[in-house]
Design a protein around this motif. Structure first.
Motif, PDB file in Angstrom:
ATOM      1  N   UNK A  70      56.279  35.283  47.624  1.00  0.00           N
ATOM      2  CA  UNK A  70      55.096  36.120  47.809  1.00  0.00           C
ATOM      3  C   UNK A  70      54.592  36.702  46.487  1.00  0.00           C
ATOM      4  N   UNK A  71      55.499  37.300  45.728  1.00  0.00           N
ATOM      5  CA  UNK A  71      55.096  37.950  44.482  1.00  0.00           C
ATOM      6  C   UNK A  71      54.730  36.921  43.419  1.00  0.00           C
ATOM      7  N   UNK A  72      55.417  35.768  43.443  1.00  0.00           N
ATOM      8  CA  UNK A  72      55.074  34.710  42.481  1.00  0.00           C
ATOM      9  C   UNK A  72      53.669  34.177  42.750  1.00  0.00           C
ATOM     10  N   UNK A  77      48.086  33.990  40.880  1.00  0.00           N
ATOM     11  CA  UNK A  77      46.679  34.364  41.031  1.00  0.00           C
ATOM     12  C   UNK A  77      46.211  35.217  39.862  1.00  0.00           C
ATOM     13  N   UNK A  78      47.058  36.153  39.439  1.00  0.00           N
ATOM     14  CA  UNK A  78      46.725  37.001  38.301  1.00  0.00           C
ATOM     15  C   UNK A  78      46.576  36.180  37.024  1.00  0.00           C
ATOM     16  N   UNK A  79      47.491  35.239  36.813  1.00  0.00           N
ATOM     17  CA  UNK A  79      47.435  34.411  35.606  1.00  0.00           C
ATOM     18  C   UNK A  79      46.194  33.525  35.591  1.00  0.00           C
ATOM     19  N   UNK A  80      45.830  33.006  36.769  1.00  0.00           N
ATOM     20  CA  UNK A  80      44.627  32.181  36.850  1.00  0.00           C
ATOM     21  C   UNK A  80      43.385  33.006  36.535  1.00  0.00           C
ATOM     22  N   UNK A  81      43.356  34.240  37.061  1.00  0.00           N
ATOM     23  CA  UNK A  81      42.223  35.118  36.782  1.00  0.00           C
ATOM     24  C   UNK A  81      42.152  35.477  35.313  1.00  0.00           C
ATOM     25  N   UNK A  82      43.314  35.712  34.701  1.00  0.00           N
ATOM     26  CA  UNK A  82      43.345  36.047  33.273  1.00  0.00           C
ATOM     27  C   UNK A  82      42.930  34.857  32.417  1.00  0.00           C
ATOM     28  N   UNK A  83      43.331  33.652  32.846  1.00  0.00           N
ATOM     29  CA  UNK A  83      42.946  32.454  32.102  1.00  0.00           C
ATOM     30  C   UNK A  83      41.436  32.276  32.103  1.00  0.00           C
ATOM     31  N   UNK A  84      40.817  32.532  33.252  1.00  0.00           N
ATOM     32  CA  UNK A  84      39.358  32.454  33.343  1.00  0.00           C
ATOM     33  C   UNK A  84      38.709  33.535  32.486  1.00  0.00           C
ATOM     34  N   UNK A  85      39.269  34.739  32.586  1.00  0.00           N
ATOM     35  CA  UNK A  85      38.709  35.866  31.839  1.00  0.00           C
ATOM     36  C   UNK A  85      38.875  35.681  30.335  1.00  0.00           C
ATOM     37  N   UNK A  86      39.921  34.977  29.943  1.00  0.00           N
ATOM     38  CA  UNK A  86      40.195  34.770  28.520  1.00  0.00           C
ATOM     39  C   UNK A  86      39.112  33.926  27.848  1.00  0.00           C
ATOM     40  N   UNK A  87      38.516  32.990  28.586  1.00  0.00           N
ATOM     41  CA  UNK A  87      37.504  32.108  28.005  1.00  0.00           C
ATOM     42  C   UNK A  87      36.092  32.679  28.086  1.00  0.00           C
ATOM     43  N   UNK A  88      35.863  33.632  28.982  1.00  0.00           N
ATOM     44  CA  UNK A  88      34.507  34.130  29.184  1.00  0.00           C
ATOM     45  C   UNK A  88      33.923  34.884  27.993  1.00  0.00           C
TER      46      UNK A  88
END
Length: 231
Positions: A70-72, A77-88
């Motif tokens: 569950x936590x993983x 999800x958090x890492x995917x969001x950060x990856x997207x945010x990192x390129x924006x």
């Protein structure tokens, strides 16, 4: 050197507290319910002890596995969001700046001050600013799967050990009574402690935990009694 005031809030405990309380509560309820069900079916004392031990180990492993998955998933999800945010910010810095400034305006800053704050924070660490203020991801609240899984397994085992010890030392002819009362007492203490640590109402925490746990144990004992009579 400037003194930095450090405040401690209940929210900082919420990650490990949730996993630990859930694990201990489930350990007591699951193990005691299993013991009561088997005892109500007129099993031998040794069979009850073995059943309780097996339930404790299986439950601890199940809690750890479920909590980790569950936590993983949350962490992924958090890492995917950060990856997207990192390129924006690299692709569209003005839009990201406006987006961050609008967040601060919504929180009560005037437009000019919000622009300044957004500019300085993005200059310092754009990703951290967007992760914290846009996505709500911080070091305190970020998902920690291994920590959560370990806390769940240990707390479940400790919780399940309580009714199991009652079985070992309680009189055989009053086993159901001792396990039932002892488990509810443990749960009341746990519910009150969890409420106190989390800053919630202690009385409500105790009532909530004991009521639903008593219901779970009563239903399991009734089913064990019915099948014990039929066999």
């Amino acid at each position: 050197m400037a003194y930095r005031h450090r405040e401690f809030h209940k929210l900082e405990n919420i990650g490990w507290l949730r996993a630990a309380v859930l694990g201990a509560n489930d350990g007591i309820v699951s193990t005691s319910s299993l013991i009561l069900g088997v005892a109500a079916a007129h099993a031998t004392h040794s069979s009850i002890v073995i059943t309780g031990m097996a339930g404790l180990v299986a439950g601890a492993m199940s809690m750890a596995t479920g909590e980790y998955i569950s936590v993983q998933s949350q962490a992924d999800t958090e890492q995917a969001a950060l990856a997207t945010e990192r390129t924006e910010p690299e692709s569209d810095m003005p839009s990201e700046h406006r987006e961050l400034a609008s967040i601060y305006v919504d929180r009560g800053l005037d437009a000019s001050l919000a622009q300044q704050v957004a500019t300085q924070l993005m200059a310092h660490d754009a990703l951290a600013a967007h992760a914290r203020d846009e996505l709500g991801i911080t070091d305190i609240l970020s998902a920690k799967p291994v920590q959560a899984a370990f806390a769940s397994a240990i707390s479940f085992a400790l919780g399940g050990l309580m009714p199991l010890l009652v079985v070992v030392f309680a009189p055989v002819d009053q086993l159901i009574l001792f396990v039932g009362i002892g488990s509810l007492l443990f749960l009341a203490i746990l519910g009150g402690l969890a409420a106190r640590i989390g800053g919630a109402n202690i009385t409500k925490g105790i009532i909530r935990v004991t009521f639903w746990s008593a219901l779970a144990m009563g239903v399991t004992a009734a089913i064990g009694s019915i099948f014990g009579t039929l066999s």
